[in-house]
Every structure is written in structure tokens, then in C-alpha cells.
Scaffold this motif. Structure first.
Motif, mmCIF file in Angstrom:
data_model
loop_
_atom_site.group_PDB
_atom_site.id
_atom_site.type_symbol
_atom_site.label_atom_id
_atom_site.label_comp_id
_atom_site.label_asym_id
_atom_site.label_seq_id
_atom_site.Cartn_x
_atom_site.Cartn_y
_atom_site.Cartn_z
ATOM 1 N N VAL A 32 14.752 9.231 17.721
ATOM 2 C CA VAL A 32 15.235 7.918 17.261
ATOM 3 C C VAL A 32 14.051 7.230 16.582
ATOM 4 O O VAL A 32 13.408 6.359 17.147
ATOM 5 C CB VAL A 32 15.764 7.041 18.424
ATOM 6 N N PRO A 33 13.740 7.636 15.346
ATOM 7 C CA PRO A 33 12.477 7.188 14.727
ATOM 8 C C PRO A 33 12.458 5.740 14.269
ATOM 9 O O PRO A 33 11.387 5.190 14.049
ATOM 10 C CB PRO A 33 12.311 8.142 13.547
ATOM 11 N N HIS A 34 13.620 5.128 14.078
ATOM 12 C CA HIS A 34 13.597 3.719 13.666
ATOM 13 C C HIS A 34 14.887 3.001 14.038
ATOM 14 O O HIS A 34 15.892 3.622 14.391
ATOM 15 C CB HIS A 34 13.329 3.573 12.171
ATOM 16 N N CYS A 35 14.809 1.693 13.957
ATOM 17 C CA CYS A 35 15.984 0.852 14.206
ATOM 18 C C CYS A 35 16.071 -0.167 13.064
ATOM 19 O O CYS A 35 15.156 -0.285 12.257
ATOM 20 C CB CYS A 35 15.876 0.134 15.552
ATOM 21 N N ASN A 36 17.205 -0.858 13.016
ATOM 22 C CA ASN A 36 17.428 -1.821 11.932
ATOM 23 C C ASN A 36 17.464 -3.250 12.437
ATOM 24 O O ASN A 36 18.055 -3.533 13.480
ATOM 25 C CB ASN A 36 18.787 -1.560 11.258
ATOM 26 N N SER A 37 16.814 -4.138 11.670
ATOM 27 C CA SER A 37 17.108 -5.567 11.738
ATOM 28 C C SER A 37 17.861 -5.896 10.455
ATOM 29 O O SER A 37 17.591 -5.298 9.413
ATOM 30 C CB SER A 37 15.825 -6.394 11.772
ATOM 31 N N TRP A 38 18.778 -6.851 10.552
ATOM 32 C CA TRP A 38 19.522 -7.275 9.362
ATOM 33 C C TRP A 38 19.195 -8.731 9.084
ATOM 34 O O TRP A 38 19.427 -9.591 9.936
ATOM 35 C CB TRP A 38 21.028 -7.085 9.584
ATOM 36 N N ALA A 39 18.644 -8.983 7.911
ATOM 37 C CA ALA A 39 18.316 -10.353 7.519
ATOM 38 C C ALA A 39 19.389 -10.839 6.549
ATOM 39 O O ALA A 39 19.650 -10.204 5.532
ATOM 40 C CB ALA A 39 16.943 -10.391 6.862
ATOM 41 N N VAL A 40 20.046 -11.936 6.896
ATOM 42 C CA VAL A 40 21.126 -12.468 6.065
ATOM 43 C C VAL A 40 20.749 -13.880 5.622
ATOM 44 O O VAL A 40 20.438 -14.746 6.457
ATOM 45 C CB VAL A 40 22.466 -12.469 6.838
ATOM 46 N N GLN A 41 20.768 -14.079 4.298
ATOM 47 C CA GLN A 41 20.344 -15.348 3.703
ATOM 48 C C GLN A 41 21.119 -16.525 4.291
ATOM 49 O O GLN A 41 22.346 -16.447 4.467
ATOM 50 C CB GLN A 41 20.612 -15.280 2.187
ATOM 51 N N SER A 42 20.388 -17.574 4.605
ATOM 52 C CA SER A 42 21.016 -18.797 5.132
ATOM 53 C C SER A 42 20.200 -19.983 4.641
ATOM 54 O O SER A 42 19.150 -20.292 5.196
ATOM 55 C CB SER A 42 21.049 -18.743 6.662
ATOM 56 N N GLY A 43 20.649 -20.586 3.554
ATOM 57 C CA GLY A 43 19.885 -21.673 2.939
ATOM 58 C C GLY A 43 18.538 -21.156 2.449
ATOM 59 O O GLY A 43 18.458 -20.122 1.783
ATOM 60 N N ASP A 44 17.462 -21.853 2.830
ATOM 61 C CA ASP A 44 16.116 -21.432 2.414
ATOM 62 C C ASP A 44 15.590 -20.277 3.250
ATOM 63 O O ASP A 44 14.512 -19.745 2.954
ATOM 64 C CB ASP A 44 15.124 -22.612 2.557
ATOM 65 N N GLY A 45 16.298 -19.911 4.300
ATOM 66 C CA GLY A 45 15.787 -18.887 5.220
ATOM 67 C C GLY A 45 16.767 -17.753 5.429
ATOM 68 O O GLY A 45 17.650 -17.500 4.592
ATOM 69 N N VAL A 46 16.567 -17.059 6.534
ATOM 70 C CA VAL A 46 17.474 -15.961 6.892
ATOM 71 C C VAL A 46 17.798 -16.026 8.386
ATOM 72 O O VAL A 46 16.980 -16.467 9.198
ATOM 73 C CB VAL A 46 16.857 -14.559 6.613
ATOM 74 N N VAL A 47 19.019 -15.586 8.700
ATOM 75 C CA VAL A 47 19.347 -15.283 10.099
ATOM 76 C C VAL A 47 18.947 -13.832 10.313
ATOM 77 O O VAL A 47 19.280 -12.962 9.499
ATOM 78 C CB VAL A 47 20.849 -15.483 10.379
ATOM 79 N N LEU A 48 18.220 -13.569 11.400
ATOM 80 C CA LEU A 48 17.774 -12.202 11.694
ATOM 81 C C LEU A 48 18.609 -11.645 12.838
ATOM 82 O O LEU A 48 18.576 -12.174 13.954
ATOM 83 C CB LEU A 48 16.287 -12.221 12.070
ATOM 84 N N PHE A 49 19.388 -10.595 12.530
ATOM 85 C CA PHE A 49 20.195 -9.931 13.547
ATOM 86 C C PHE A 49 19.396 -8.733 14.061
ATOM 87 O O PHE A 49 19.171 -7.781 13.319
ATOM 88 C CB PHE A 49 21.526 -9.468 12.960
ATOM 89 N N ASP A 50 18.966 -8.794 15.295
ATOM 90 C CA ASP A 50 18.102 -7.803 15.963
ATOM 91 C C ASP A 50 16.665 -7.880 15.429
ATOM 92 O O ASP A 50 16.420 -8.329 14.305
ATOM 93 C CB ASP A 50 18.656 -6.383 15.875
#
Ligand code: ZN
Ligand code: ZN
Length: 356
Positions: A32-50
Motif C-alpha cells: 500500500v505505497p500511497h494514499c489520497n487526500s482530496w482538496a476541493v476548492q472552497s472560496g479562497d481555500g480548499v476543504v481537505l478530505f483525508d
């Protein structure tokens, strides 16, 4: 527990769709060499999922991946974790401290709290389960000696600011994501769905390469919960799945069906193994997976076998025979000589003695 391994992987970031970025972060686990974070744009920033896992250079890997997408950690406006496994929430503490944002996670994360507050007790419990499952004493001693040497400590993950339960919504530029509780893989597991774009953040509930794992001891029947969670997600009609590991995929329905089929196959293999003779979970592993229990795979494979046995027991298809180790039989009436001997020795063969 997986062995630690040198990992040459680097954090990498890429745009998946408008306003959605995949941050691929390295893990120290072989296979299991890597995992994902998902960054979703929210205004000037991002919501980071994981968040990825905490390791010595893990924040540098996250920064590297975010920089490839033109993003910075300080722009994170909210951290949302799909579940309380360390590859999904391990860096939450550092990110929320740096970004000054909140952490949202499901409240059923007792296992994580125990790992942080008393890792020695968690190791003791794992060894006890392994002993009950038939792992030889010498292997247990060797494992205990190696695990006691400092790698038990878990970097603290703060208490969530908000309980991420059914119906909680997360606002982003893409629209609102809704939380769906999907226990099974872990009792804290949730998926998040964005209905206009039909995007599903699936954590470890659905993966591109079908792979199953259940937290043993977290619920009476994690496999049953997982199957119900698959039904729930099937009803969402997702177009694109953003999983916790591996690439995105569009054939979501096929992945749900394949996951269900694999559960059915494993359950059938366990049921077949214990049809005629009582076996310990340690003895069942090679009959189901074609490989023996090793130090590297013991926790992973025994947890799954114990969860399949619990599910079969719930359906009245497996019974435990008390003893050291505990053995399991597919009928409450012993039919094989070995089972008859065990019965004569005073062992119990009824549902009341079953775990957990
Ligand atoms: Zn997980
Ligand atoms: Zn994971």
C-alpha cells in the motif's frame, strides 16, 4: 501490522476536475505505497478530505503535492476525515494547527483514542486475539519484542470539532457534499457525496483495486455492516469515485458489485474450511488466502477471518468451540472425529460461547 519499509515515493498532486485535486501521499507500508487526500476548492481555500499519515517527512510530502496544484497548507479551510485510520487522519493535528481550521470526523473513533492514549494496551489486546486465534507462542513473543521498541507511539489526532454523522453537509465551490455513514471497513467510516456532479469521496469503503479490510472487535458484525454500506452507496448513483487509495474510477457500480462478490467468495471459502473439522482462525487463513500467517500479514488477515466468522455466526453458520485456541465449526453438531474429540474434552459448541 505491516513492516516498515524504505519508501522512495514522493507526494504528488494533480487536478482531477475543475476545483478538485488529488494529493497522492506516500505510506510506509509494502503493498500500500500511497494514499489520497482530496482538496476541493472552497472560496479562497480548499476543504481537505483525508490527510495522509504522520511520518517524519510527511508534511513536506503534503506541501509538495499541494504546491503542484498551486495550493498551500495554510489555505485549508476545513479538514474532513473519511475514517479514523492513521493513513486518513494521521496528519490532521498538524494541518488544523497550521491552517487554524476545524476537523470533522465520525465520533466512533475509540480505537484511535486507545492507540494514542495507551498503545501498550492495544498491543496487548492484539497479542491476546492472536493467541486465541492459534498463533504459536514463539511468534507472539517475537512480535511483542519487536513492537515494544518505540514504534507503538501514535502522533496525536485532536478530538473532532464536529461529529461527521449522517446528513452533515460540507460546502465547497462545486456545491454541497452530504455525509453518509458507511461502517464496515471501520466503525467511523463515512462517504461524502456531491449530487450535482455525482462525485463520491469513498475513503476505504470502495477502492479501485478491490481490497477488503474490517476492524475486528469494533462491532458485532463488521462484514454485515459493510454489505449494508455497499447497498447504501449503490443507491447514490455516483459518476466518479475519489477513493482513499489509487486512481479515480467511473465504473462505480461495477466496483460495488465486485466488492460484494469478493465478500461472498471469502465467506464461502471460510464456511467450506470449517464445514467438516473445527479450525482455529490461524488454520483457516491459508485455506482462504492460499498463504500462511506471517508477522507481516498476521493482523490484517486474522482480523478479516475473525470478522467473516462473526458474520457466519450471526447467520447461524459458524460456531465457536471454546479453548486455547478457539476453534470454529460450520455446524453446531460435530460431524468429524476431531470435532467429536474436542466435544468429549468438555469443549462447548454452542452459539453462547461465540465471539465477539
Ligand atoms: Zn482504512
Ligand atoms: Zn486507507
Amino acid at each position: 501490522m505491516a513492516e516498515r519499509a524504505r519508501n522512495p515515493e514522493l507526494g504528488r498532486g494533480e487536478r482531477v476536475e475543475r476545483g478538485v485535486f488529488r494529493l497522492r501521499l506516500p505510506l510506509p507500508w509494502p503493498g500500500v505505497p500511497h494514499c489520497n487526500s482530496w482538496a476541493v476548492q472552497s472560496g479562497d481555500g480548499v476543504v481537505l478530505f483525508d490527510t495522509g499519515m504522520h511520518q517524519p517527512d510527511s508534511m513536506a510530502q503534503l506541501e509538495r503535492a499541494m504546491a503542484m496544484c498551486g495550493l498551500r497548507v495554510e489555505q485549508v479551510v476545513l479538514v474532513v476525515c473519511t475514517h479514523a485510520h492513521l493513513d486518513h487522519c494521521g496528519q490532521a493535528g498538524e494541518i488544523v494547527a497550521r491552517a487554524g481550521c476545524e476537523l470533522w470526523m465520525h465520533p466512533n473513533h475509540d480505537g484511535l483514542r486507545r492507540m494514542i492514549s495507551d498503545p501498550q494496551a492495544v498491543l496487548g489486546r492484539q497479542l491476546e486475539v492472536a493467541r486465541q486465534s492459534g498463533v504459536p507462542e514463539a511468534a507472539l513473543r517475537r512480535y511483542a519484542a519487536e513492537r515494544s521498541s518505540g514504534d507503538l507511539e501514535v502522533f496525536p489526532v485532536p478530538e473532532p470539532d464536529r461529529a461527521l454523522v449522517d446528513g452533515v453537509t460540507v460546502d465547497t465551490d462545486l456545491g454541497t457534499w452530504t455525509t453518509y455513514e458507511t461502517p464496515g471497513h471501520a466503525p467511523s467510516h463515512v462517504c461524502l457525496y456531491q449530487p450535482e456532479h455525482r462525485l463520491l469521496i469513498s475513503g476505504d469503503h470502495l477502492l479501485g483495486r478491490i481490497s477488503l479490510y474490517f476492524d475486528y472487535g469494533s462491532a458485532p458484525d463488521p462484514v454485515g455492516e459493510y454489505l449494508r454500506s455497499l447497498d447504501l452507496v449503490a443507491g447514490l448513483n455516483a459518476r466518479l469515485c475519489l477513493p482513499g487509495h489509487g486512481r479515480t474510477f467511473t465504473d462505480v457500480r461495477a466496483h460495488i458489485d465486485a466488492s460484494r462478490t469478493l465478500v461472498d467468495q471469502r465467506l464461502a471459502a471460510v464456511a467450506e474450511a470449517i464445514a467438516l473439522e473445527p479450525l482455529s482462525p490461524f488454520e483457516i487463513v491459508p485455506r482462504v488466502y492460499g498463504e500462511a500467517v506471517t508477522q507481516a500479514n498476521a493482523h490484517w488477515l486474522l482480523s478479516k477471518i475473525l470478522c467473516y466468522l462473526a458474520h457466519l455466526h450471526t447467520a447461524g453458520l459458524a460456531y465457536v468451540i471454546a479453548g486455547e485456541p478457539e476453534r470454529w465449526l460450520g455446524s453446531d453438531r460435530p460431524v468429524a472425529p476431531a470435532a467429536a474429540e474436542a466435544d468429549q474434552a468438555g469443549a462447548e459448541t454452542h452459539a453462547g460461547a461465540a465471539k465477539p
